[in-house]
Design a protein around this motif. Structure first.
Motif, mmCIF file in Angstrom:
data_model
loop_
_atom_site.group_PDB
_atom_site.id
_atom_site.type_symbol
_atom_site.label_atom_id
_atom_site.label_comp_id
_atom_site.label_asym_id
_atom_site.label_seq_id
_atom_site.Cartn_x
_atom_site.Cartn_y
_atom_site.Cartn_z
ATOM 1 N N LEU A 266 -0.820 -6.202 -2.261
ATOM 2 C CA LEU A 266 -2.129 -6.262 -3.003
ATOM 3 C C LEU A 266 -3.257 -5.361 -2.491
ATOM 4 O O LEU A 266 -3.752 -4.779 -3.383
ATOM 5 C CB LEU A 266 -2.597 -7.753 -2.549
ATOM 6 C CG LEU A 266 -3.922 -8.179 -3.491
ATOM 7 C CD1 LEU A 266 -4.009 -9.724 -3.669
ATOM 8 C CD2 LEU A 266 -5.249 -7.858 -2.619
ATOM 9 N N GLY A 267 -3.196 -5.197 -1.182
ATOM 10 C CA GLY A 267 -4.136 -4.032 -0.772
ATOM 11 C C GLY A 267 -3.803 -2.629 -1.311
ATOM 12 O O GLY A 267 -4.778 -1.878 -1.646
ATOM 13 N N THR A 268 -2.501 -2.390 -1.378
ATOM 14 C CA THR A 268 -2.197 -0.943 -2.018
ATOM 15 C C THR A 268 -2.585 -0.836 -3.426
ATOM 16 O O THR A 268 -3.055 0.197 -3.715
ATOM 17 C CB THR A 268 -0.555 -0.957 -1.907
ATOM 18 O OG1 THR A 268 -0.032 -0.984 -0.423
ATOM 19 C CG2 THR A 268 -0.202 0.531 -2.439
ATOM 20 N N VAL A 269 -2.242 -2.094 -4.234
ATOM 21 C CA VAL A 269 -2.532 -1.915 -5.565
ATOM 22 C C VAL A 269 -4.155 -1.793 -5.952
ATOM 23 O O VAL A 269 -4.764 -1.120 -6.723
ATOM 24 C CB VAL A 269 -2.049 -3.027 -6.299
ATOM 25 C CG1 VAL A 269 -2.499 -2.817 -7.825
ATOM 26 C CG2 VAL A 269 -0.713 -2.801 -6.058
ATOM 27 N N ALA A 270 -4.847 -2.735 -5.021
ATOM 28 C CA ALA A 270 -6.336 -2.910 -5.147
ATOM 29 C C ALA A 270 -7.061 -1.195 -4.733
ATOM 30 O O ALA A 270 -7.849 -0.957 -5.360
ATOM 31 C CB ALA A 270 -6.864 -3.947 -3.977
ATOM 32 N N LYS A 271 -6.446 -0.554 -3.757
ATOM 33 C CA LYS A 271 -7.052 0.714 -3.265
ATOM 34 C C LYS A 271 -6.758 1.614 -4.675
ATOM 35 O O LYS A 271 -7.454 2.547 -4.727
ATOM 36 C CB LYS A 271 -6.186 1.127 -2.131
ATOM 37 C CG LYS A 271 -6.663 2.490 -1.682
ATOM 38 C CD LYS A 271 -5.902 2.928 -0.445
ATOM 39 C CE LYS A 271 -6.673 4.146 0.169
ATOM 40 N NZ LYS A 271 -5.837 4.637 1.479
ATOM 41 N N ALA A 272 -5.575 1.246 -5.347
ATOM 42 C CA ALA A 272 -5.149 2.402 -6.422
ATOM 43 C C ALA A 272 -6.255 2.106 -7.689
ATOM 44 O O ALA A 272 -6.294 3.142 -8.188
ATOM 45 C CB ALA A 272 -3.588 1.996 -6.873
ATOM 46 N N ASN A 274 -9.267 1.087 -7.008
ATOM 47 C CA ASN A 274 -10.611 1.277 -6.362
ATOM 48 C C ASN A 274 -11.531 0.122 -6.351
ATOM 49 O O ASN A 274 -12.696 0.012 -6.866
ATOM 50 C CB ASN A 274 -11.486 2.597 -7.147
ATOM 51 C CG ASN A 274 -10.658 3.845 -7.114
ATOM 52 O OD1 ASN A 274 -10.544 4.266 -6.143
ATOM 53 N ND2 ASN A 274 -10.741 4.484 -8.353
ATOM 54 N N MET A 275 -10.902 -1.268 -5.926
ATOM 55 C CA MET A 275 -11.477 -2.362 -5.863
ATOM 56 C C MET A 275 -11.311 -2.975 -4.289
ATOM 57 O O MET A 275 -10.036 -2.500 -3.880
ATOM 58 C CB MET A 275 -10.851 -3.162 -6.988
ATOM 59 C CG MET A 275 -11.316 -2.942 -8.395
ATOM 60 S SD MET A 275 -10.586 -4.262 -9.529
ATOM 61 C CE MET A 275 -11.659 -5.527 -8.978
ATOM 62 N N SER A 276 -12.190 -3.808 -4.127
ATOM 63 C CA SER A 276 -11.732 -4.538 -2.745
ATOM 64 C C SER A 276 -10.582 -5.325 -3.085
ATOM 65 O O SER A 276 -10.502 -6.023 -4.130
ATOM 66 C CB SER A 276 -12.790 -5.196 -2.329
ATOM 67 O OG SER A 276 -13.323 -6.399 -2.971
ATOM 68 N N LYS A 282 -8.975 -12.043 -7.086
ATOM 69 C CA LYS A 282 -9.431 -13.059 -8.014
ATOM 70 C C LYS A 282 -9.462 -12.471 -9.314
ATOM 71 O O LYS A 282 -9.165 -13.363 -10.205
ATOM 72 C CB LYS A 282 -10.891 -13.521 -7.513
ATOM 73 C CG LYS A 282 -11.105 -13.863 -6.021
ATOM 74 C CD LYS A 282 -12.438 -14.316 -5.637
ATOM 75 C CE LYS A 282 -13.378 -15.210 -6.709
ATOM 76 N NZ LYS A 282 -14.782 -15.625 -6.612
ATOM 77 N N MET A 283 -9.773 -11.251 -9.532
ATOM 78 C CA MET A 283 -9.827 -10.803 -10.866
ATOM 79 C C MET A 283 -8.559 -10.803 -11.544
ATOM 80 O O MET A 283 -8.208 -11.109 -12.708
ATOM 81 C CB MET A 283 -10.441 -9.257 -10.837
ATOM 82 C CG MET A 283 -10.719 -8.951 -12.266
ATOM 83 S SD MET A 283 -11.564 -7.304 -12.096
ATOM 84 C CE MET A 283 -11.844 -7.046 -13.795
ATOM 85 N N PHE A 284 -7.436 -10.209 -10.757
ATOM 86 C CA PHE A 284 -6.023 -10.446 -11.216
ATOM 87 C C PHE A 284 -5.345 -11.513 -11.654
ATOM 88 O O PHE A 284 -4.992 -11.791 -12.730
ATOM 89 C CB PHE A 284 -5.184 -9.572 -10.114
ATOM 90 C CG PHE A 284 -3.852 -9.339 -10.503
ATOM 91 C CD1 PHE A 284 -2.768 -10.378 -10.507
ATOM 92 C CD2 PHE A 284 -3.310 -8.082 -11.205
ATOM 93 C CE1 PHE A 284 -1.372 -10.166 -11.030
ATOM 94 C CE2 PHE A 284 -2.266 -7.861 -11.857
ATOM 95 C CZ PHE A 284 -1.088 -8.673 -11.608
ATOM 96 N N LYS A 285 -5.686 -12.505 -10.638
ATOM 97 C CA LYS A 285 -5.284 -13.885 -11.122
ATOM 98 C C LYS A 285 -5.789 -14.489 -12.583
ATOM 99 O O LYS A 285 -5.198 -15.362 -13.271
ATOM 100 C CB LYS A 285 -5.287 -14.858 -10.032
ATOM 101 C CG LYS A 285 -4.930 -16.170 -10.106
ATOM 102 C CD LYS A 285 -4.918 -17.219 -9.013
ATOM 103 C CE LYS A 285 -4.038 -18.455 -9.096
ATOM 104 N NZ LYS A 285 -4.098 -19.393 -8.020
ATOM 105 N N LYS A 286 -7.131 -14.165 -12.627
ATOM 106 C CA LYS A 286 -7.838 -14.888 -13.521
ATOM 107 C C LYS A 286 -7.387 -14.010 -14.924
ATOM 108 O O LYS A 286 -7.155 -14.591 -15.953
ATOM 109 C CB LYS A 286 -9.485 -14.316 -13.680
ATOM 110 C CG LYS A 286 -10.160 -14.960 -14.790
ATOM 111 C CD LYS A 286 -11.706 -14.578 -14.468
ATOM 112 C CE LYS A 286 -12.351 -15.337 -15.667
ATOM 113 N NZ LYS A 286 -14.200 -14.997 -15.557
ATOM 114 N N ALA A 287 -6.925 -12.930 -14.997
ATOM 115 C CA ALA A 287 -6.793 -11.985 -16.205
ATOM 116 C C ALA A 287 -5.113 -12.152 -16.435
ATOM 117 O O ALA A 287 -4.864 -12.249 -17.575
ATOM 118 C CB ALA A 287 -6.977 -10.713 -16.001
#
Length: 352
Positions: A266-272, A274-276, A282-287
């Motif tokens: 999750l951290g790898t994708v968040a960094k890709a 540009n999000m914490s 939270k945003m991914f699960k909601k969308a």
């Protein structure tokens, strides 16, 4: 339009990879046309996988989901109905990277071909014919003749300069078959191990649709016109989907699909994107309607399901290719999501 006659070909098998605790660089399994084959069915629909344009995703998940959307559209269903009523032939819209028999179980399926679907060896021979047909039809309609003398036709569906799929019909004779042609087909059937009464086999063979050269040309023209219409509809579907999806989530899903065979978090994708990690989670699960870990797992399993359609790939190769480093973990997760083991899943794929 050129007709190619296709015989039987042997296929090579890749060496069996080993599973390790550390992540080595896996050998790439390249489906037809070099595309990354990912299933667009089942969990993908439930997880709201995006329909990205071919220019963004090549011929992977985006194309499969796009083709699925087109097949379920009213315009396609009406065309399919009209085409089969008019010609007496089956028709199918297939993604580029599929390993499925296009007309099996469909209306107007050739009765001889239906009998042949009883054995995996005959299905494998048919799949090889389909693969060669689509390799030749990337830019223009093409026809190939299978070992038993039946012809199949593929017309490319292109969106701009990108190939997104094929309209296929066939299982037809270009001239009325004779006794000698049936005798050759019967010998092949015996070699393939299909146990069918010869009278039943003969009746099914001669019941095949015979299409004249002029009728075939008209059939191809109908498919080519509809392929152009489908390209327009495809563009509309893509625009609608792109407008509906949050750009950052779309980018995240693209990253997951491109790197799903690697060890990503999750951290790898968040960094890709540009999000914490916290906010992205939270945003991914909601969308997406599903958490990151489950989404990644389902992407991997869906790709595995598609690769299992290729009888020439070992189950362990497939598990390694889609990103699992433990065969035990792969089998457990696959069964949890698909409801059966990879071995059982593959065994039932070719059952009529």
């Amino acid at each position: 339009m050129q007709t190619t006659f296709v015989g039987q070909h042997s296929s090579t098998r890749s060496p069996r990879p080993r599973f390790h605790q550390k992540t080595p660089v896996p050998p790439r399994i390249r489906p037809r046309n070099g595309a990354a084959a990912v299933s667009g069915n089942g969990a993908a629909a439930r997880d709201k996988t995006s329909l990205a344009a071919p220019s963004e995703q090549g011929n992977g998940t985006g194309n499969r989901a796009l083709i699925a959307a087109l097949v379920n559209s009213r315009i396609y269903r009406e065309y399919e109905q009209a085409f089969t009523d008019l010609t007496g032939l089956p028709v199918a819209l297939q993604p580029v990277e599929t390993w499925q028999l296009p007309h099996h179980g469909k209306r107007n399926e050739n009765p001889f071909c239906s009998l042949m679907s009883q054995k995996s060896r005959t299905c494998s021979a048919c799949l090889q014919v389909q693969e060669r047909l689509c390799e030749k039809a990337t830019h223009e309609p093409r026809t190939v003749a299978c070992p038993v003398g039946l012809c199949d036709i593929a017309v490319p569906v292109r969106l701009s300069d990108k190939l997104i799929g094929f309209l296929q019909t066939g299982q037809l004779f270009r001239k009325k078959p004779g006794k000698a042609q049936f005798a050759r087909a019967a010998r092949l059937v015996a070699e393939w191990g299909v146990d069918v009464d010869r009278n039943v086999l003969q009746k099914a063979y001669f019941a095949g649709k015979v299409v004249t050269a002029a009728q075939q040309d008209s059939t191809v023209k109908l498919l080519a016109i509809f392929a152009q219409h489908l390209a327009i509809v495809s563009n509309q579907v893509i625009i609608q989907q792109e407008n509906a999806e949050v750009p950052v989530i779309k980018k995240a899903k693209e990253y997951i699909r491109e790197h799903q065979a690697e060890k990503i978090s999750l951290g790898t994708v968040a960094k890709a994107v540009n999000m914490s990690a916290f906010y992205f989670c939270k945003m991914f699960k909601k969308a997406a309607g599903i958490n990151f870990t489950d989404y990644l797992t389902r992407v991997r399993i869906e790709r595995a399901q598609n690769l299992l359609l290729n009888p020439n790939l070992r189950i362990s190769e497939i598990g390694f290719e889609v990103g699992f480093q433990s065969l035990t973990h792969y089998n457990r997760v696959f069964k949890k999501i698909a409801g059966q083991s990879p071995t059982d899943y593959r065994a039932q794929l070719l059952v009529p």
